[in-house]
Scaffold this motif. Structure first.
Motif, PDB file in Angstrom:
ATOM      1  N   LEU A 131      -6.869  10.743  18.455  1.00 67.98           N
ATOM      2  CA  LEU A 131      -7.837  11.451  17.614  1.00 67.98           C
ATOM      3  C   LEU A 131      -8.436  12.590  18.423  1.00 67.98           C
ATOM      4  O   LEU A 131      -8.982  12.365  19.502  1.00 67.98           O
ATOM      5  N   ILE A 132      -8.332  13.807  17.898  1.00 65.77           N
ATOM      6  CA  ILE A 132      -9.006  14.921  18.565  1.00 65.77           C
ATOM      7  C   ILE A 132     -10.437  14.977  18.060  1.00 65.77           C
ATOM      8  O   ILE A 132     -10.672  14.952  16.848  1.00 65.77           O
ATOM      9  N   SER A 133     -11.390  15.033  18.990  1.00 64.88           N
ATOM     10  CA  SER A 133     -12.785  15.091  18.582  1.00 64.88           C
ATOM     11  C   SER A 133     -13.616  15.780  19.647  1.00 64.88           C
ATOM     12  O   SER A 133     -13.331  15.693  20.828  1.00 64.88           O
ATOM     13  N   HIS A 134     -14.639  16.503  19.189  1.00 62.54           N
ATOM     14  CA  HIS A 134     -15.565  17.154  20.112  1.00 62.54           C
ATOM     15  C   HIS A 134     -16.875  16.417  20.185  1.00 62.54           C
ATOM     16  O   HIS A 134     -17.759  16.784  20.946  1.00 62.54           O
ATOM     17  N   ASP A 135     -17.019  15.390  19.368  1.00 64.44           N
ATOM     18  CA  ASP A 135     -18.326  14.782  19.162  1.00 64.44           C
ATOM     19  C   ASP A 135     -18.444  13.521  20.020  1.00 64.44           C
ATOM     20  O   ASP A 135     -17.782  12.520  19.752  1.00 64.44           O
ATOM     21  N   ARG A 139     -19.477  12.720   7.710  1.00 65.01           N
ATOM     22  CA  ARG A 139     -18.779  12.430   8.953  1.00 65.01           C
ATOM     23  C   ARG A 139     -19.042  10.994   9.384  1.00 65.01           C
ATOM     24  O   ARG A 139     -18.130  10.267   9.763  1.00 65.01           O
ATOM     25  N   LEU A 140     -20.319  10.590   9.301  1.00 64.70           N
ATOM     26  CA  LEU A 140     -20.663   9.226   9.712  1.00 64.70           C
ATOM     27  C   LEU A 140     -19.945   8.213   8.832  1.00 64.70           C
ATOM     28  O   LEU A 140     -19.448   7.195   9.303  1.00 64.70           O
ATOM     29  N   GLU A 156      -8.632  16.745  14.753  1.00 64.28           N
ATOM     30  CA  GLU A 156     -10.025  17.054  14.375  1.00 64.28           C
ATOM     31  C   GLU A 156     -10.309  16.731  12.927  1.00 64.28           C
ATOM     32  O   GLU A 156     -10.721  17.601  12.155  1.00 64.28           O
ATOM     33  N   PRO A 157     -10.111  15.484  12.544  1.00 63.77           N
ATOM     34  CA  PRO A 157     -10.184  15.189  11.100  1.00 63.77           C
ATOM     35  C   PRO A 157     -11.586  15.348  10.525  1.00 63.77           C
ATOM     36  O   PRO A 157     -11.726  15.588   9.340  1.00 63.77           O
ATOM     37  N   LEU A 158     -12.615  15.229  11.349  1.00 67.65           N
ATOM     38  CA  LEU A 158     -13.957  15.170  10.773  1.00 67.65           C
ATOM     39  C   LEU A 158     -14.821  16.373  11.107  1.00 67.65           C
ATOM     40  O   LEU A 158     -15.962  16.467  10.659  1.00 67.65           O
ATOM     41  N   SER A 159     -14.287  17.321  11.886  1.00 66.03           N
ATOM     42  CA  SER A 159     -15.175  18.354  12.429  1.00 66.03           C
ATOM     43  C   SER A 159     -15.714  19.293  11.355  1.00 66.03           C
ATOM     44  O   SER A 159     -16.775  19.867  11.514  1.00 66.03           O
ATOM     45  N   ALA A 160     -14.986  19.429  10.248  1.00 65.21           N
ATOM     46  CA  ALA A 160     -15.428  20.400   9.242  1.00 65.21           C
ATOM     47  C   ALA A 160     -16.421  19.793   8.243  1.00 65.21           C
ATOM     48  O   ALA A 160     -16.826  20.451   7.306  1.00 65.21           O
ATOM     49  N   LEU A 161     -16.804  18.531   8.455  1.00 67.30           N
ATOM     50  CA  LEU A 161     -17.616  17.847   7.452  1.00 67.30           C
ATOM     51  C   LEU A 161     -19.078  17.779   7.865  1.00 67.30           C
ATOM     52  O   LEU A 161     -19.409  17.802   9.047  1.00 67.30           O
TER      53      LEU A 161
END
Lengths: 276, 224
Positions: free
Chosen positions: A190-194, A170-171, A160-165
């Protein structure tokens, strides 16, 4: 080529479950790992990295066996050529940005040149002498990514490298990730929810729920803006309109410039579909 | 008398310094192991480490005196096999100090290790770093306040040691006579002036050490 089958007991909110995932990734694939929290995504990444021990299964990366349950083979994380980006970045607070990278690049014959190259690639040159505590979230994220690359890994794992941004950061970092992936062609998970992020970056997406694989496939097409017809319910002051959408919901919007219709007229609205 | 004074003071400082250095070396692996351990035996080991906090020093001293004497198997082993006759020697009171001050070193270090995010050591592992390299270059530099705290508390605590030293070491000038025992001895002989010289020195040294500790930790908090 990364090839694995891993099982591990999970303690989920719904009670004990078993994480059970088997997959093969061709070299250079970027796989997104998706699913609700507690599904076992981070656990799977940690098992691949050797930070936790699986209950059974195997992991092979490019003809090298990292783990083989039946044969009791186990390669500690130190000896697995991988890069791991942690959710909390895990930058070493006692080292500057450059020192973080140099520490990771120790043993590379072209260490200094390679560190400079990474600093430039991730636009960290001006921050090289700073300590992590003085960096923003997005900057820390870039350092974490650069540090993970510094060892010249064969596999890149991103938790989840970008979830906290925030969204703009993030973009921008999605673009950085895409560039890095294009440049090094590293097999990446890559773990991602988006969904938009997954659609933009990943070749395939694997969805987990309570330890089980509930889907492997191509990422869903990115959500596109849709145009719908709305019926004007009222003309409000300051050039605003109350409009009823096809589903029955009412929204307040700014009137199109030069709008001359009255109550009951139909207008076209562009609706951005929200991200799940 | 002044030569006595300096001899006793040198011995006291030597004991505190040796105890601090040895306990740093012994305490670091112990605290690291305790902080990371998920063993069911951990509470037992933690209790053993903390025991000197609650036991009267005379109890520790009494059992160490027995353990070092030739009336026990351990004592006979130490004396006959290793040639270590510990009772009434500097090495003996040093061994006693190590036991007595153990929790003052291990507990701050253990807390220091626990405060570090687990991901720091894990990140170092994924970068190919050995446990030793990780400890030396990642973990310890990020827990300097805990290191300082453990070292200072151990040093100060050893300066004030009385019961253990009296039991194992007695009161031999130049060998086992430390300041706190000298104070007791001088008072017994009604030499209040000399007792005061020792007492005042201990008071000033202890105060200065604590001021330095708090000054450093304040500076450290401001920097980080």
């Amino acid at each position: 080529m990364l090839d694995f089958h891993l099982t591990k007991a999970l303690h989920t909110a719904a009670g004990p479950r078993t994480l059970d995932v088997a997959l093969a990734l061709p070299p250079g694939e970027l796989l997104a790992l998706s699913g609700p929290s507690g599904a076992g995504k981070t656990t799977l990444l940690r098992l691949l990295a050797g930070l936790d021990r699986p209950d059974a299964g195997f992991v092979r990366c490019e003809e090298q066996t990292w783990y083989d349950g039946p044969r009791r083979q186990w390669l500690p994380p130190q000896r697995r050529p991988l890069g791991f980006v942690f959710q909390d970045y895990a930058l070493f607070p006692n080292m500057t940005v450059r020192e973080n990278l140099a520490f990771a690049a120790e043993g590379q014959s072209d260490k200094n040149q390679w560190v400079n190259e990474l600093l430039e690639l991730l636009e960290l040159g001006e921050l090289a002498a700073r300590r992590p505590a003085l960096l923003s979230g997005g900057q820390q994220q870039r350092v974490a990514l650069a540090r993970a690359l510094a060892r010249r890994p064969r596999l890149l794992l991103l938790d989840e490298p970008l979830s906290a941004l925030d969204l703009p950061t993030r973009l921008r970092l999605q673009q950085v990730l895409a560039d890095v992936h294009r440049r090094f062609a590293l097999t990446t998970i890559l773990i991602s929810h988006d969904p938009a992020e997954i659609a933009r970056l990943a070749h395939r997406v694997l969805t987990l729920d309570l330890g089980r694989v509930v889907g492997v496939g191509l990422p869903a097409a990115p959500p596109t803006p849709a145009t719908v017809a709305g019926r004007v319910l009222a003309v409000l002051p300051a050039g605003r309109l109350r409009v009823q959408l096809p589903g029955g919901a009412e929204v307040e919007v700014a009137a199109p410039s030069g709008y001359a219709g009255g109550v009951g007229a139909e207008i076209a609205l562009t609706v951005a579909v929200g991200e799940g | 008398m002044p030569s006595d004074y300096w001899q006793t003071l040198r011995l006291t400082l030597a004991l505190a310094a040796c105890t601090t250095v040895l306990l740093l070396l012994l305490g670091l692996p112990l605290a690291y192991g305790l902080a990371r351990s998920r063993s069911r035996l951990r509470p037992l080991l933690e209790a053993v480490v903390s025991l000197p906090l609650v036991l009267p020093p005379t109890v520790i001293g009494f059992y160490l005196l027995l353990a070092f004497s030739d009336s026990t198997a351990l004592g006979r082993f130490l004396i006959n096999q290793l040639g270590l006759s510990l009772n009434f020697t500097f090495a003996g009171i040093l061994a006693g100090s190590l036991v007595y001050s153990l929790p003052f070193m291990v507990q701050p270090l253990q807390a220091g290790f626990r405060q570090l995010p687990r991901s720091l050591a894990e990140a170092a592992a994924t970068l190919g770093k050995s446990r030793g390299t990780t400890l030396w270059r990642v973990l310890l530099p990020n827990m300097k306040p805990a290191l300082l705290n453990g070292a200072v508390l151990t040093f100060a605590h050893t300066l004030g040691e009385f019961g253990v030293v009296l039991m194992i070491g007695g009161n031999l000038p130049g060998r086992t006579r430390v300041a706190s025992i000298a104070i007791y001895d001088e008072v017994e002989s009604l030499n209040y002036g000399q007792a005061n010289a020792y007492a005042l020195t201990l008071l000033v040294v202890a105060f200065a050490i604590l001021v330095a500790l708090y000054w450093f930790s304040k500076r450290d908090a401001r920097l980080s």
